[in-house]
Design an enzyme around this catalytic site. Structure first.
Site, PDB file in Angstrom:
ATOM      1  CD  GLU A  41      -1.657  -2.445   1.334  1.00  0.00           C
ATOM      2  OE1 GLU A  41      -2.407  -3.370   0.940  1.00  0.00           O
ATOM      3  OE2 GLU A  41      -0.568  -2.641   1.920  1.00  0.00           O
ATOM      4  CG  HIS A  82     -11.338  -8.226   5.120  1.00  0.00           C
ATOM      5  ND1 HIS A  82     -10.797  -9.071   6.048  1.00  0.00           N
ATOM      6  CD2 HIS A  82     -10.600  -8.385   3.995  1.00  0.00           C
ATOM      7  CE1 HIS A  82      -9.778  -9.732   5.516  1.00  0.00           C
ATOM      8  NE2 HIS A  82      -9.644  -9.333   4.262  1.00  0.00           N
TER       9      HIS A  82
END
Length: 358
Positions: free
Chosen positions: A80, A149
């Protein structure tokens, strides 16, 4: 302003996105936004984990690589920090990258690039360089994704000067806001509620879906249009209490107002920061009451900032304490996901407390 009454900015040739519409889910609307912008502007590139050949974990970018090639739509390593860092460099060079962090929960390794580089580039270079980039992130729960998530980290980004933070609640806004974000010269955190990705939602997880604004899925212009990044939407006019919400909680709040019988005015913030404070203040001064709803945890959630702003600007008009309805102050509870979410019953109870002034 109701969802289906928003102004469409047309192309210079007069061929605006309002010439043709079609029912779209939020996934389709977001894909259409990127498609439109990639066709209009060769500087727009799309990349992230699995967004190329696979089309993204939620298929939002499905088909874009086949149409625009691997040099403009491509996969990135599981890094990321690398994804956002390269986007900062691309934006400084003149490109307009639209990058995807596969889940909002995964943004933490990219924090330094977001905060220290993307958000500050315009200021540290005295305007010589800009971070014209969009960071898309699926956010929130509702898919039984567990703790890693399902998070709603919007409050973190609103604390960072130089970032815009956006969260749409419906397909029309999703496309128009994403196009406006891509064209914006500052970095935009674009949060996409996963519960709204695939179809209409009536505020209850155990009920059949209902149409958005009277349409099958949400009639969305097929071409180019923008939704103002600085303007909230009054999605349900009312006179007795103002409800401030965004993303999935807009639908929960509408369901609560409908089922409680309270004449609530529901405001969809759309852009969480910068904030359309005028619309909020005008509404609260009219109603004299305010209920704030968000999915994220309560303590230091964005609702605290909203409550402070309402108190500062509307103190003498308030007739009851400001109410907050939020997620719990706990790590995301996988086994109790639907109890964790603010639901219509919890919001309706807050509406009634506000009306009773206690």
């Amino acid at each position: 302003m109701a969802r289906d009454e928003q102004t469409i900015d047309k192309d210079s040739d007069g061929k605006g996105g309002d010439t043709a519409t079609m029912p779209m889910t939020m996934i389709q609307a977001l894909r259409s936004a990127m498609d439109v912008m990639m066709e209009r502007d060769p500087n727009v590139v799309v990349y992230g984990q699995d967004v190329g050949y696979f089309g993204g974990v939620f298929r939002v970018t499905d088909g874009l690589q086949a149409k625009y090639g691997k040099s403009r739509v491509f996969d990135a390593p599981i890094s990321e920090g690398g994804i956002v860092g390269t986007a900062v460099g691309m934006a400084a060079y003149g490109l307009r990258p639209v990058v995807e962090i596969q889940f909002a929960d995964y943004f933490y390794p990219a924090t330094d690039q977001i905060v220290s580089e993307a958000a500050r580039l315009r200021y540290r270079s005295a305007g010589e360089f800009t971070s014209s980039m969009v960071i898309r992130m699926p956010c929130g729960g509702g898919i039984y994704g567990g703790q890693t998530h399902s998070q709603s980290p919007e409050a973190f980004f609103t604390h960072v000067c130089g970032l815009r933070t956006v969260m749409p609640s419906n397909p029309y806004d999703a496309k128009g806001l994403l196009i406006a974000s891509i064209e914006n010269d500052d970095p935009v955190i674009f949060l996409e509620p996963k519960r709204l990705y695939n179809g209409p939602f009536d505020g209850h997880h155990d009920r059949p879906v209902v149409p958005w604004s009277g349409h099958a899925l949400g009639n969305v212009p097929t071409g180019y249009y923008k939704v103002d990044l600085d303007k909230a939407a009054i999605v349900r006019p009312g006179n007795d209490v103002t409800v401030l919400a965004y993303g999935t909680m807009v639908w929960v709040s509408e369901a609560a107002a409908r089922e409680s019988g309270v004449d609530a005015e529901v405001i969809d913030l759309r852009s969480i920061w910068p904030l359309d404070l005028d619309t909020i203040v005008n509404s609260v001064k009219k109603t004299g009451r305010c209920v704030i709803v968000h999915e994220a945890t309560r303590t230091s959630g964005f609702g605290a900032e909203l409550a402070a702003l309402v108190q500062e600007h509307c103190f003498y008009q308030l007739e009851a304490p400001i109410e907050r309805v939020t997620g719990w102050d706990t790590p995301y509870p996988h086994a109790q996901e639907w109890a964790y979410f603010p639901g219509p019953d919890r919001v309706a109870a807050a509406l009634k407390r506000a009306m009773e002034g206690r």
